[in-house]
Motif scaffolding. Structure first.
Motif, PDB file in Angstrom:
ATOM      1  N   LEU A  33       0.824  -1.201   0.000  1.00 32.06           N
ATOM      2  CA  LEU A  33       0.000   0.000   0.000  1.00 32.06           C
ATOM      3  C   LEU A  33       0.864   1.259   0.000  1.00 32.06           C
ATOM      4  O   LEU A  33       0.651   2.179  -0.805  1.00 32.06           O
ATOM      5  CB  LEU A  33      -0.921  -0.001   1.227  1.00 32.06           C
ATOM      6  N   ILE A  34       1.856   1.302   0.879  1.00 31.11           N
ATOM      7  CA  ILE A  34       2.712   2.493   0.986  1.00 31.11           C
ATOM      8  C   ILE A  34       3.659   2.590  -0.198  1.00 31.11           C
ATOM      9  O   ILE A  34       3.845   3.670  -0.770  1.00 31.11           O
ATOM     10  CB  ILE A  34       3.500   2.475   2.314  1.00 31.11           C
ATOM     11  N   TYR A  35       4.255   1.464  -0.600  1.00 26.87           N
ATOM     12  CA  TYR A  35       5.207   1.459  -1.709  1.00 26.87           C
ATOM     13  C   TYR A  35       4.568   1.977  -2.994  1.00 26.87           C
ATOM     14  O   TYR A  35       5.069   2.895  -3.643  1.00 26.87           O
ATOM     15  CB  TYR A  35       5.758   0.048  -1.918  1.00 26.87           C
ATOM     16  N   PHE A  36       3.434   1.395  -3.361  1.00 25.87           N
ATOM     17  CA  PHE A  36       2.774   1.819  -4.601  1.00 25.87           C
ATOM     18  C   PHE A  36       2.103   3.179  -4.434  1.00 25.87           C
ATOM     19  O   PHE A  36       2.011   3.952  -5.395  1.00 25.87           O
ATOM     20  CB  PHE A  36       1.762   0.771  -5.059  1.00 25.87           C
ATOM     21  N   GLY A  69      13.036  -1.267  12.023  1.00 24.20           N
ATOM     22  CA  GLY A  69      13.667   0.048  11.948  1.00 24.20           C
ATOM     23  C   GLY A  69      13.285   0.794  10.681  1.00 24.20           C
ATOM     24  O   GLY A  69      13.001   1.999  10.707  1.00 24.20           O
ATOM     25  N   ALA A  70      13.266   0.077   9.549  1.00 26.96           N
ATOM     26  CA  ALA A  70      12.894   0.702   8.276  1.00 26.96           C
ATOM     27  C   ALA A  70      11.444   1.178   8.305  1.00 26.96           C
ATOM     28  O   ALA A  70      11.107   2.251   7.789  1.00 26.96           O
ATOM     29  CB  ALA A  70      13.103  -0.278   7.123  1.00 26.96           C
ATOM     30  N   MET A  71      10.562   0.388   8.923  1.00 28.51           N
ATOM     31  CA  MET A  71       9.151   0.775   9.013  1.00 28.51           C
ATOM     32  C   MET A  71       8.968   1.998   9.914  1.00 28.51           C
ATOM     33  O   MET A  71       8.137   2.875   9.639  1.00 28.51           O
ATOM     34  CB  MET A  71       8.318  -0.397   9.529  1.00 28.51           C
ATOM     35  N   PHE A  72       9.729   2.077  10.992  1.00 27.77           N
ATOM     36  CA  PHE A  72       9.639   3.233  11.879  1.00 27.77           C
ATOM     37  C   PHE A  72      10.103   4.501  11.153  1.00 27.77           C
ATOM     38  O   PHE A  72       9.488   5.562  11.274  1.00 27.77           O
ATOM     39  CB  PHE A  72      10.477   3.013  13.131  1.00 27.77           C
ATOM     40  N   ILE A  73      11.199   4.390  10.394  1.00 31.03           N
ATOM     41  CA  ILE A  73      11.695   5.543   9.630  1.00 31.03           C
ATOM     42  C   ILE A  73      10.663   5.984   8.602  1.00 31.03           C
ATOM     43  O   ILE A  73      10.373   7.174   8.445  1.00 31.03           O
ATOM     44  CB  ILE A  73      13.032   5.184   8.939  1.00 31.03           C
ATOM     45  N   CYS A  74      10.085   5.008   7.886  1.00 30.37           N
ATOM     46  CA  CYS A  74       9.061   5.320   6.887  1.00 30.37           C
ATOM     47  C   CYS A  74       7.856   5.979   7.543  1.00 30.37           C
ATOM     48  O   CYS A  74       7.317   6.973   7.039  1.00 30.37           O
ATOM     49  CB  CYS A  74       8.638   4.048   6.162  1.00 30.37           C
ATOM     50  N   ILE A  94      10.491   2.255   3.022  1.00 31.65           N
ATOM     51  CA  ILE A  94       9.526   1.216   2.652  1.00 31.65           C
ATOM     52  C   ILE A  94      10.144   0.238   1.649  1.00 31.65           C
ATOM     53  O   ILE A  94       9.812  -0.948   1.636  1.00 31.65           O
ATOM     54  CB  ILE A  94       8.225   1.835   2.088  1.00 31.65           C
ATOM     55  N   THR A  95      11.060   0.726   0.816  1.00 28.90           N
ATOM     56  CA  THR A  95      11.775  -0.165  -0.104  1.00 28.90           C
ATOM     57  C   THR A  95      12.622  -1.162   0.670  1.00 28.90           C
ATOM     58  O   THR A  95      12.651  -2.359   0.368  1.00 28.90           O
ATOM     59  CB  THR A  95      12.666   0.657  -1.044  1.00 28.90           C
ATOM     60  N   CYS A  96      13.334  -0.651   1.676  1.00 33.16           N
ATOM     61  CA  CYS A  96      14.179  -1.506   2.516  1.00 33.16           C
ATOM     62  C   CYS A  96      13.338  -2.578   3.201  1.00 33.16           C
ATOM     63  O   CYS A  96      13.676  -3.762   3.175  1.00 33.16           O
ATOM     64  CB  CYS A  96      14.914  -0.649   3.536  1.00 33.16           C
ATOM     65  N   SER A  97      12.225  -2.182   3.817  1.00 30.25           N
ATOM     66  CA  SER A  97      11.396  -3.143   4.554  1.00 30.25           C
ATOM     67  C   SER A  97      10.748  -4.156   3.615  1.00 30.25           C
ATOM     68  O   SER A  97      10.643  -5.344   3.947  1.00 30.25           O
ATOM     69  CB  SER A  97      10.320  -2.402   5.345  1.00 30.25           C
ATOM     70  N   LEU A 138       0.121   3.113   9.746  1.00 25.19           N
ATOM     71  CA  LEU A 138       0.163   1.703   9.355  1.00 25.19           C
ATOM     72  C   LEU A 138       1.583   1.154   9.393  1.00 25.19           C
ATOM     73  O   LEU A 138       1.814   0.012   9.813  1.00 25.19           O
ATOM     74  CB  LEU A 138      -0.431   1.537   7.951  1.00 25.19           C
ATOM     75  N   ALA A 139       2.555   1.960   8.958  1.00 28.81           N
ATOM     76  CA  ALA A 139       3.953   1.526   8.980  1.00 28.81           C
ATOM     77  C   ALA A 139       4.433   1.323  10.413  1.00 28.81           C
ATOM     78  O   ALA A 139       5.140   0.341  10.718  1.00 28.81           O
ATOM     79  CB  ALA A 139       4.827   2.556   8.271  1.00 28.81           C
ATOM     80  N   PHE A 140       4.076   2.217  11.305  1.00 27.63           N
ATOM     81  CA  PHE A 140       4.521   2.123  12.702  1.00 27.63           C
ATOM     82  C   PHE A 140       3.955   0.872  13.373  1.00 27.63           C
ATOM     83  O   PHE A 140       4.674   0.147  14.070  1.00 27.63           O
ATOM     84  CB  PHE A 140       4.095   3.378  13.471  1.00 27.63           C
TER      85      PHE A 140
END
Length: 555
Positions: free
Chosen positions: A366-369, A415-420, A447-450, A506-508
């Protein structure tokens, strides 16, 4: 037979695996370009009403200096005149009369009427011009192409079940050929309905390529090289998307663009003769002779020797295969998948892990696209923005590669999701252009990393016999998330920063939930459900494997 031990002998990522692995990445490259081609084939194209009193349909140009006389609109802060695309001023003269491309304000009243002909900006050619898809009442037709695409992606998850049953290689080849054929069908479509149908079918084909190539690459390398194998595959995906933006800049005709990304993959049918089947799949299906041949070939190309103990095991496996009947092997191969699925879905620990993975696959997609599709709406050149947002994925994958080998899969993902999550939330309130773009890019990097980590990690938690089916199931949930991504911008109606706040929240939540999952760094791939269940929660990275086998790291 322990394939991970064999890889320690013949080379866990030797010359043989590298050659085959990079060949596997080529279909991913073309699938990436096809996956987002609709951004340009259905992209926004400027148009206005044709004014027959002032111009002819054959010689009309989109930009002329008399537009304010004939078309309603408003002057922008930068001094440009933003026209109404679907309405025009009613002419005072009777009937249509062509005055040689000269228009006077005296020729029109201030009463507006609907247009029935349009002039398109010739800087690009999309399906909007091809089939006159104009005005608000027809916008749903353009949106429907994206909906058909994501619906096809969901249906295409069935390729993964075929991958477990028929084999990874043949399924990958069929999916690639199907994507190529239907992509050509899109370009040559003679009606809107035909185009939407082929857009759906094209998505069905391409959706099986990345996960199948990813799994094949992961299954051919040793446990210390799985992170590298997973990330490099993602590099090809990002480069494929970025190259799509470059080609769209130079080839603005959607027919030419679609043919450029659809015809080349046709040649990949030769993979039937040059790409080996997954050894892990062959061993799981009791096709031992074929597996042994591939292992021996890999050892020869890598310049390594197979130990006497392993050769003895090979001979025993060959005898065992000869003594088993063909019918028994077929029955076993058919019965392995469903009992394994049933066993996994009746175990609370595995069900909870699956639910966490399903949530995070959906949220990541969802976030990536959502960010990818919104990149062409940022201020500036849409092609440059698209390429920039695509290329920022490469450092995202590289950071992910370094982090998963240093800190492990779980801490890197969370960590990647928290940053995003943080950067997306802040992006919604950024009112300075450079700051908004910077936060946007950092969020896309996170989000790419996660997204790359969750594919690697989930593959390492699932047993071989149903790994392809499980990844297909997770990928299906990610497609459900991507299906919702085009609708995220509509949240701005209620509160302008709301889309970014939703992404951030949602990412958090996903990052917190993921902390519950077990670590798999440097651990052997589970072959059975029992082995998958024995992966311990937050296991000591320097301790024992789930099968009490010490992990030996290379010097």
């Amino acid at each position: 037979m322990d394939f991970d031990k064999i890889l320690e002998e013949i080379g866990d990522f030797g010359r043989y695996q590298k050659i085959k692995y990079y060949l596997l990445c080529l279909p991913v490259f073309f699938a990436a370009a096809n996956s987002l081609s609709y951004v340009f084939t259905v992209g926004h194209q400027h148009y206005r009403c044709l004014i027959p009193e002032c111009e002819s349909a054959e010689t009309a140009h989109y930009d002329t200096n008399w537009l304010p006389h004939a078309l309603p609109g408003e002057i922008q802060l930068d001094g440009t005149y933003k026209i109404d695309h679907c309405n025009r001023f009613k002419p005072i003269v009777n009937g249509s009369k062509y005055f040689g491309e000269t228009c006077s304000v005296l020729m029109f009243s201030k009463e507006t009427i609907k247009c029935n002909q349009w002039v398109f900006d010739k800087s690009s050619y999309t399906i909007a011009e091809a089939w006159n898809i104009v005005c608000e009442e027809n916008k749903w037709k353009l949106a429907l192409v994206g909906t058909a695409h994501f619906a096809g992606v969901i249906v295409g998850s069935l390729w993964m079940a075929f991958g477990d049953h028929l084999g990874r290689k043949i399924t990958l080849i069929l999916a690639t050929f199907f994507m190529s054929l239907t992509g050509i069908g899109q370009a040559l479509s003679t009606s809107y309905e035909m185009f939407v149908t082929f857009a759906f079918l094209n998505a069905v084909g391409l959706s099986g390529i990345y996960p199948l190539a990813f799994i094949m690459g992961l299954e051919m390398v040793g446990k210390t090289k799985r992170g590298v194998a997973g990330i490099i595959c993602n590099y090809f995906y990002s480069i494929g998307v970025a190259l799509l933006g470059v080609m769209a800049y130079f080839y603005t005709n959607y027919i030419v663009l679609q043919l450029l990304i659809s015809i080349p993959p046709m040649i990949l049918f030769i993979y039937y003769w040059i790409i080996p089947e997954s050894v892990r799949w062959l061993l799981a299906k009791n096709k031992n002779k074929r597996a042994i041949k591939i292992i021996e070939k890999a050892a020869e190309v890598n310049g390594t020797k197979i130990s006497e103990e392993t050769l003895k095991n090979f001979r025993e496996l060959e005898v065992a295969e000869e003594n088993s009947s063909a019918n028994k092997r077929i029955d076993e191969s058919k019965s392995e998948i469903f009992p394994a699925l049933r066993e996994m879905l009746t175990t609370p620990v595995m069900v909870l892990r699956i639910l966490i993975l399903l949530y995070n696959f959906a949220v990541n997609a969802l976030i990536y696209f959502g960010l990818s599709l919104n990149s062409v709406s940022l201020s500036g050149n849409k092609y440059f923005n698209f390429v920039l947002v695509s290329l920022v994925e490469i450092p995202g994958y590289y950071v992910g590669l370094l982090a998963i080998e240093k800190f492990g899969r779980v801490p890197t993902f969370s960590g990647a999701m928290f940053i995003c999550g943080i950067t997306c939330a802040l992006c919604g309130y950024a009112d300075v252009l450079w700051l908004q773009i910077a936060l946007f890019l950092i969020g896309k990097l996170g989000i790419t990393c996660s997204f790359s980590v969750t594919y690697i990690h989930s593959s390492e938690m699932m047993p071989t016999v149903i790994r392809s089916s499980c990844i297909g199931f997770f990928a299906t949930m990610s497609r459900v998330g991507s299906l919702a991504s085009p609708f995220a911008p509509f949240l701005e109606i209620y509160y302008k920063p709301l889309p970014y706040l939703v992404f951030g929240f949602l990412a958090f939540v996903g990052g917190i939930l993921y902390l519950y999952l077990p670590e798999t760094l440097n651990r052997k791939l589970p072959n059975t459900v029992e082995e998958a269940m024995r992966i311990r929660f937050q296991a000591d990275l320097n301790g024992e494997t789930p099968l009490n086998e010490k992990v030996t790291k290379p010097e």
